[in-house]
Design a protein around this motif. Structure first.
Motif, PDB file in Angstrom:
ATOM      1  N   ASP A   1      27.014  -9.151  -3.025  1.00 33.62           N
ATOM      2  CA  ASP A   1      25.761  -9.009  -3.770  1.00 33.62           C
ATOM      3  C   ASP A   1      26.023  -8.559  -5.204  1.00 33.62           C
ATOM      4  O   ASP A   1      25.359  -9.027  -6.137  1.00 33.62           O
ATOM      5  N   VAL A   2      26.977  -7.650  -5.392  1.00 27.58           N
ATOM      6  CA  VAL A   2      27.290  -7.175  -6.743  1.00 27.58           C
ATOM      7  C   VAL A   2      27.824  -8.310  -7.602  1.00 27.58           C
ATOM      8  O   VAL A   2      27.434  -8.472  -8.765  1.00 27.58           O
ATOM      9  N   VAL A   3      28.720  -9.121  -7.045  1.00 21.34           N
ATOM     10  CA  VAL A   3      29.301 -10.237  -7.798  1.00 21.34           C
ATOM     11  C   VAL A   3      28.229 -11.261  -8.168  1.00 21.34           C
ATOM     12  O   VAL A   3      28.192 -11.773  -9.299  1.00 21.34           O
ATOM     13  N   LYS A   4      27.333 -11.556  -7.256  1.00 19.56           N
ATOM     14  CA  LYS A   4      26.269 -12.514  -7.545  1.00 19.56           C
ATOM     15  C   LYS A   4      25.297 -11.960  -8.585  1.00 19.56           C
ATOM     16  O   LYS A   4      24.790 -12.705  -9.432  1.00 19.56           O
ATOM     17  N   ALA A   5      25.036 -10.656  -8.525  1.00 22.24           N
ATOM     18  CA  ALA A   5      24.176 -10.040  -9.538  1.00 22.24           C
ATOM     19  C   ALA A   5      24.810 -10.142 -10.921  1.00 22.24           C
ATOM     20  O   ALA A   5      24.124 -10.427 -11.912  1.00 22.24           O
ATOM     21  N   VAL A   6      26.110  -9.943 -10.999  1.00 23.09           N
ATOM     22  CA  VAL A   6      26.817 -10.078 -12.278  1.00 23.09           C
ATOM     23  C   VAL A   6      26.724 -11.507 -12.786  1.00 23.09           C
ATOM     24  O   VAL A   6      26.527 -11.748 -13.990  1.00 23.09           O
TER      25      VAL A   6
END
Length: 282
Positions: free
Chosen positions: A269-274
């Motif tokens: 989720d963090v990578v996709k948010a970035v």
């Protein structure tokens, strides 16, 4: 504001005791010290995230929050871009650590739903001459017993992420995170990247880790003593593929991804948010 806090305690005092003496020489140093800092992102990114959070609040019918949507967006960007800890953000924004955690989690969840799927990325990539496929390891804090997350290639614990970039090195798509011991070719097959490229009839350049992938993926020629024409081929291939390193650099510009300390279940989720924030800033 990026905060830093220090407290001074006299010897013999109980931890957490407050000095009430007005003339005590250390009294002023018990206050939180706050210093100004900056986030190397455009105001467009802040406005974009603010709009998404405002829409989220209207959708769930939020009446009041400790921070306005704009301040919550700033808090989330400071965490993702600068890697500020929950404690630092709590002191800087004058809220509790639990509130910081909820605000950041909410912002990440909102952005994750906006991340492009592989099918959507293929639609965009069809307008390109070719794409570049590469994998990277996002370091995490894990102990030696966590074998699935240990990468023998990089000699450290991390999460494997596959990245697609266009011919100019612009980031198109980022995969879900897999344990660091996963080979790049295995990860590409797991995410269905090879089948998607084949269906879209897209040419793809990749490194030697994808030997045997087949389909439209082009890799360097192997051999201990390659002939001259093979060396020329590999040199040309490297010149094309090296542009994809710019996409890796874009990810590593977000300092949180340089050493992730969150649960491995949250890294995707963090990578996709970035990825969503990066697309919003260009």
């Amino acid at each position: 504001m990026v905060p830093a806090c220090w407290t001074v305690q006299r010897s013999g005092e109980a931890p957490g005791r407050r000095v009430l003496d007005q003339d005590h020489p250390y009294r002023q140093e018990l206050r939180a010290l706050v210093y100004p800092s900056s986030i190397d992102l455009s105001s467009r990114t802040l406005r974009y995230l603010t709009r998404q959070l405002s829409g989220r609040r209207r959708k769930i019918g939020t009446r009041w929050r400790r921070l306005a949507a704009g301040r919550q967006a700033l808090l989330a960007l400071a965490h993702l871009r600068c890697g500020d800890t929950y404690a630092q953000l709590a002191a800087g924004f004058s809220i509790g650590i639990a509130t910081v955690y909820r605000y950041i989690r909410e912002a990440v969840d909102v952005l994750t739903t906006l991340a492009p799927t592989l099918a959507e990325a293929m639609t965009t990539a069809r307008t390109k001459a070719f794409v570049i496929l590469d994998g990277t390891l996002l370091p995490i804090d894990r102990i030696a017993a966590d074998t699935p997350y240990y990468s023998g290639k990089h000699k450290r614990h991390g999460m494997n992420v596959q990245v697609l970039a266009d011919p100019f090195g612009r980031l198109l798509w980022v995969s879900a995170a897999l344990p660091g011991s996963t080979h790049d070719l295995t990860a590409a097959r797991h995410h269905g990247i090879i089948d998607a490229l084949t269906t879209a009839e897209l040419k793809c350049w990749a490194d030697k880790a994808y030997q045997g992938a087949g389909g439209p993926i082009r890799v360097p020629l192997r051999g201990r003593r390659p002939k001259r024409w093979k060396r020329r081929h590999n040199t040309t291939h490297a010149k094309i593929r090296c542009v994809g390193e710019q996409a890796m650099a874009v990810l590593k510009d977000w300092r949180l991804l340089r050493k992730l300390r969150c649960s491995t279940n949250r890294i995707t989720d963090v990578v996709k948010a970035v990825l969503v924030l990066h697309h919003a800033s260009i």
